[in-house]
Write a protein that holds these residues in place. Structure first.
Motif, PDB file in Angstrom:
ATOM      1  N   VAL A   1       0.884  -1.171   0.000  1.00  0.00           N
ATOM      2  CA  VAL A   1       0.000   0.000   0.000  1.00  0.00           C
ATOM      3  C   VAL A   1       0.918   1.216   0.000  1.00  0.00           C
ATOM      4  N   ILE A   2       0.630   2.197  -0.831  1.00  0.00           N
ATOM      5  CA  ILE A   2       1.625   3.214  -1.160  1.00  0.00           C
ATOM      6  C   ILE A   2       2.064   4.075   0.017  1.00  0.00           C
ATOM      7  N   SER A   3       1.226   4.295   1.007  1.00  0.00           N
ATOM      8  CA  SER A   3       1.598   5.214   2.092  1.00  0.00           C
ATOM      9  C   SER A   3       0.926   4.797   3.395  1.00  0.00           C
ATOM     10  N   GLU A   4       1.439   5.342   4.487  1.00  0.00           N
ATOM     11  CA  GLU A   4       0.825   5.107   5.792  1.00  0.00           C
ATOM     12  C   GLU A   4      -0.596   5.658   5.829  1.00  0.00           C
ATOM     13  N   ARG A   5      -0.787   6.760   5.161  1.00  0.00           N
ATOM     14  CA  ARG A   5      -2.123   7.374   5.127  1.00  0.00           C
ATOM     15  C   ARG A   5      -3.129   6.432   4.466  1.00  0.00           C
ATOM     16  N   GLN A   6      -2.740   5.841   3.344  1.00  0.00           N
ATOM     17  CA  GLN A   6      -3.641   4.914   2.657  1.00  0.00           C
ATOM     18  C   GLN A   6      -3.862   3.649   3.483  1.00  0.00           C
ATOM     19  N   ARG A   7      -2.791   3.165   4.125  1.00  0.00           N
ATOM     20  CA  ARG A   7      -2.939   1.980   4.967  1.00  0.00           C
ATOM     21  C   ARG A   7      -3.910   2.242   6.113  1.00  0.00           C
ATOM     22  N   ALA A   8      -3.772   3.417   6.749  1.00  0.00           N
ATOM     23  CA  ALA A   8      -4.660   3.758   7.858  1.00  0.00           C
ATOM     24  C   ALA A   8      -6.109   3.882   7.390  1.00  0.00           C
ATOM     25  N   ARG A   9      -6.305   4.409   6.184  1.00  0.00           N
ATOM     26  CA  ARG A   9      -7.661   4.539   5.642  1.00  0.00           C
ATOM     27  C   ARG A   9      -8.289   3.164   5.437  1.00  0.00           C
ATOM     28  N   LEU A  10      -7.521   2.232   4.876  1.00  0.00           N
ATOM     29  CA  LEU A  10      -8.028   0.875   4.666  1.00  0.00           C
ATOM     30  C   LEU A  10      -8.352   0.197   5.989  1.00  0.00           C
TER      31      LEU A  10
ATOM     32  N   GLU B   1     -14.417  -0.215  10.981  1.00  0.00           N
ATOM     33  CA  GLU B   1     -15.795   0.274  11.041  1.00  0.00           C
ATOM     34  C   GLU B   1     -16.777  -0.800  10.575  1.00  0.00           C
ATOM     35  N   ALA B   2     -16.410  -1.544   9.528  1.00  0.00           N
ATOM     36  CA  ALA B   2     -17.296  -2.596   9.028  1.00  0.00           C
ATOM     37  C   ALA B   2     -17.469  -3.692  10.073  1.00  0.00           C
ATOM     38  N   VAL B   3     -16.378  -4.085  10.719  1.00  0.00           N
ATOM     39  CA  VAL B   3     -16.450  -5.117  11.760  1.00  0.00           C
ATOM     40  C   VAL B   3     -17.306  -4.642  12.924  1.00  0.00           C
ATOM     41  N   ASP B   4     -17.140  -3.384  13.316  1.00  0.00           N
ATOM     42  CA  ASP B   4     -17.930  -2.829  14.425  1.00  0.00           C
ATOM     43  C   ASP B   4     -19.424  -2.815  14.102  1.00  0.00           C
ATOM     44  N   MET B   5     -19.755  -2.771  12.810  1.00  0.00           N
ATOM     45  CA  MET B   5     -21.158  -2.740  12.400  1.00  0.00           C
ATOM     46  C   MET B   5     -21.688  -4.131  12.043  1.00  0.00           C
ATOM     47  N   GLY B   6     -20.897  -5.169  12.303  1.00  0.00           N
ATOM     48  CA  GLY B   6     -21.403  -6.533  12.132  1.00  0.00           C
ATOM     49  C   GLY B   6     -20.827  -7.324  10.980  1.00  0.00           C
ATOM     50  N   ALA B   7     -19.873  -6.772  10.227  1.00  0.00           N
ATOM     51  CA  ALA B   7     -19.286  -7.516   9.110  1.00  0.00           C
ATOM     52  C   ALA B   7     -18.383  -8.635   9.619  1.00  0.00           C
ATOM     53  N   ARG B   8     -18.226  -9.657   8.793  1.00  0.00           N
ATOM     54  CA  ARG B   8     -17.336 -10.784   9.110  1.00  0.00           C
ATOM     55  C   ARG B   8     -16.126 -10.708   8.188  1.00  0.00           C
ATOM     56  N   VAL B   9     -14.930 -10.906   8.745  1.00  0.00           N
ATOM     57  CA  VAL B   9     -13.684 -10.744   7.998  1.00  0.00           C
ATOM     58  C   VAL B   9     -12.942 -12.068   7.920  1.00  0.00           C
TER      59      VAL B   9
ATOM     60  N   LEU C   1     -11.201 -10.646   2.776  1.00  0.00           N
ATOM     61  CA  LEU C   1     -12.572 -10.843   2.311  1.00  0.00           C
ATOM     62  C   LEU C   1     -13.542 -10.436   3.411  1.00  0.00           C
ATOM     63  N   VAL C   2     -14.558  -9.673   3.040  1.00  0.00           N
ATOM     64  CA  VAL C   2     -15.486  -9.111   4.025  1.00  0.00           C
ATOM     65  C   VAL C   2     -16.904  -9.511   3.633  1.00  0.00           C
ATOM     66  N   THR C   3     -17.583 -10.240   4.491  1.00  0.00           N
ATOM     67  CA  THR C   3     -18.947 -10.676   4.214  1.00  0.00           C
ATOM     68  C   THR C   3     -19.915 -10.059   5.229  1.00  0.00           C
TER      69      THR C   3
ATOM     70  N   ARG D   1     -19.200   2.232   5.405  1.00  0.00           N
ATOM     71  CA  ARG D   1     -18.385   3.034   4.492  1.00  0.00           C
ATOM     72  C   ARG D   1     -17.673   2.179   3.461  1.00  0.00           C
ATOM     73  N   ILE D   2     -17.385   0.939   3.826  1.00  0.00           N
ATOM     74  CA  ILE D   2     -16.704   0.048   2.904  1.00  0.00           C
ATOM     75  C   ILE D   2     -17.560  -0.242   1.671  1.00  0.00           C
ATOM     76  N   MET D   3     -18.895  -0.036   1.812  1.00  0.00           N
ATOM     77  CA  MET D   3     -19.804  -0.210   0.681  1.00  0.00           C
ATOM     78  C   MET D   3     -20.236   1.128   0.076  1.00  0.00           C
ATOM     79  N   GLN D   4     -19.654   2.215   0.534  1.00  0.00           N
ATOM     80  CA  GLN D   4     -20.006   3.539   0.020  1.00  0.00           C
ATOM     81  C   GLN D   4     -18.847   4.218  -0.705  1.00  0.00           C
ATOM     82  N   GLU D   5     -17.621   3.940  -0.262  1.00  0.00           N
ATOM     83  CA  GLU D   5     -16.446   4.593  -0.822  1.00  0.00           C
ATOM     84  C   GLU D   5     -15.640   3.611  -1.675  1.00  0.00           C
ATOM     85  N   GLU D   6     -14.966   4.144  -2.683  1.00  0.00           N
ATOM     86  CA  GLU D   6     -14.055   3.310  -3.462  1.00  0.00           C
ATOM     87  C   GLU D   6     -12.958   2.799  -2.532  1.00  0.00           C
ATOM     88  N   ILE D   7     -12.705   1.503  -2.548  1.00  0.00           N
ATOM     89  CA  ILE D   7     -11.798   0.897  -1.574  1.00  0.00           C
ATOM     90  C   ILE D   7     -10.335   1.165  -1.919  1.00  0.00           C
ATOM     91  N   PHE D   8      -9.943   0.923  -3.132  1.00  0.00           N
ATOM     92  CA  PHE D   8      -8.574   1.175  -3.592  1.00  0.00           C
ATOM     93  C   PHE D   8      -7.551   0.426  -2.737  1.00  0.00           C
TER      94      PHE D   8
END
Length: 464
Positions: free
Chosen positions: A286-295, A301-309, A326-328, A335-342
């Motif tokens: 991942v190109i930068s610490e900023r991008q890694r932190a965003r991912l 956030e997805a896990v906190d809202m009930g996603a399974r990883v 993989l996130v189910t 947000r993982i389903m609203q923003e481009e993941i990259f």
């Protein structure tokens, strides 16, 4: 800064004004020079890009960046003579015996704002179309790839001089000043939010823009398609450059009851292709610490809202490496389903029937690409006709960008305008319509006074 940019543009504009219509041989020579640059300097290019990423597979740069541009050059060389030839058009009976044609003229100076994720392909790729159309270019490189930016500036100066191509490096302030220059056309690749700002800046000069903005490119797995084969065809487009690809599959719509199998197949295949990815030189950071932190934040956030990883491999939270994750059990509120993941995160959503999958795609902003996996022609046709996306593939993903004979671009929030191939030549040309009047011209019969019987007859003949 602004003065330097303005001076550079004036130099290119002056060069264009002195030679407004480069010949076929001149354009071919430009393209061959670019090809020679890429082939001769491929090792330096791949090394510089790897240094910018912290670690990027040298082979990925050759396969995903250098190869497609060289292929595009060959395609343009093969077709350029025909593209440059004025296009003959019918004039119709009213204008008989006049002759009409379309002449494709160079626009002048093309501005290109290149992103960090594919810094060579998304700077040199537009160069191919712009050069084929006979234009000069000024290219703003991303501040996040400084090593490659400096190298590319040196190489373009060495191979082309200053009156055909100029390469600019600098931060976001330089990018803002660059976008406000009065180019004859401006191509921007990047996020939707920055694309809006670029378009506003260009509007002050009435500069036309081509925007390639990305988005969440969906995958629809048809009920008939084999899940193991889906995994084989889906994995590489997702993990190439660690998912940092504008047309990477962003989420998967999978038939109910098959999600578990898809997860297992993708995980097993990932471990087969990239064992010990953390130490594997084929795996890009991942190109930068900023991008890694965003991912990481998207995932948390997805896990906190009930996603399974499901992690394909374990990894150190502090490292810039990320394996396929993989996130189910995701929802549209995450947000993982609203923003481009990259990045290498892949949400998988279960659907009950094809209509539900199509409706889910259409409920989201129109994406840059869409992928459907099905051998059923009716399913393929239904998805293609009932959804909107910049481009699409059937039974594979992402690699359509390398097909030189089809246009590449977005629609709506994912962009506007196209380039590559014939559409790229058109995009960077002024299609000048020309009509040559014959000695006899029926429109003379419409001249005043209008109350003549011949004028009345002409109206009855042509207004019907």
């Amino acid at each position: 800064m602004q003065q330097d940019l303005t001076a550079g543009l004036e130099q290119l504009t002056t060069a264009y004004a002195c030679h407004r219509y480069p010949t076929l041989n001149e354009r071919k020579q430009w393209l061959l020079t670019l090809k020679r640059l890429l082939i001769e300097k491929q090792d330096e290019i791949a090394t510089a890009i790897s240094e910018d990423f912290g670690r990027r597979s040298l082979d990925e740069t050759r396969i995903l960046e250098i190869l497609p541009v060289v292929s595009a050059i060959r395609f343009n060389l093969r077709h350029l003579r025909r593209w440059m030839r004025p296009s003959r058009r019918s004039s119709g009976l009213l204008f008989f015996p006049g002759k009409s044609q379309v002449l494709y003229q160079p626009l002048g100076v093309i501005g290109v704002v290149a992103p960090w994720n594919y810094p060579l392909m998304l700077s040199a790729g537009p160069m191919v179309s712009a050069m084929a159309a006979g234009n000069r270019m000024m290219i703003k490189m991303s501040e996040f790839t400084p090593n490659f930016g400096r190298l590319f500036a040196e190489l373009c100066k060495q191979y082309f001089g200053d009156d055909l191509v100029q390469v600019v490096n600098g931060d976001s302030q330089v990018a803002q000043a660059f976008s406000s220059l009065p180019f004859d056309h401006l191509l921007f690749t990047g996020s939707t939010n920055i694309g809006r700002a670029v378009m506003k800046a260009a509007a002050d000069n009435l500069t036309p823009v081509t925007l390639e903005l990305g988005g969440k490119s969906p995958v629809i797995i048809g009920p008939d398609y084999d899940i193991r084969e889906t995994a084989r065809r889906l994995l590489w487009p997702k993990i190439m450059s660690s998912g940092q690809t504008c047309v990477a599959p962003d989420y998967v719509l999978c038939p109910e009851g098959k999600v578990g199998q898809l997860v297992d197949e993708l995980k097993a295949l990932y471990n087969h292709q990239l064992p010990d990815a953390a130490a594997n030189m084929d795996c890009t950071y991942v190109i930068s610490e900023r991008q890694r932190a965003r991912l990481d934040q998207l995932l948390t956030e997805a896990v906190d809202m009930g996603a399974r990883v499901v992690k394909a491999q374990e990894y150190s939270p502090e490292a810039r490496h990320r394996p396929l994750i993989l996130v189910t059990e995701v929802t549209s509120k995450m947000r993982i389903m609203q923003e481009e993941i990259f990045g290498p995160l892949l949400p998988i959503v279960a659907y009950k029937d094809l209509q539900q999958a199509v409706e889910m795609v259409n409920a989201a902003p129109r994406p840059l690409a869409l992928y459907v996996f099905s051998n059923d022609a009716a399913v393929q046709r239904r998805v293609m006709e009932q959804t909107h996306s910049g481009g699409a593939m059937v039974n594979d993903a992402a690699i359509h960008v390398g097909v030189d004979s089809i246009p590449f671009g977005g629609v709506g929030p994912s962009g506007m305008g196209h380039y590559h191939g014939w559409e790229g030549f058109q995009q960077f040309s002024n299609a000048k319509g020309i009509h040559r009047r014959g000695r006899i011209h029926l429109t003379r019969l419409f001249n005043p006074p209008y109350n003549r019987w011949l004028v009345r007859l002409m109206q009855k003949l042509f207004i019907r």
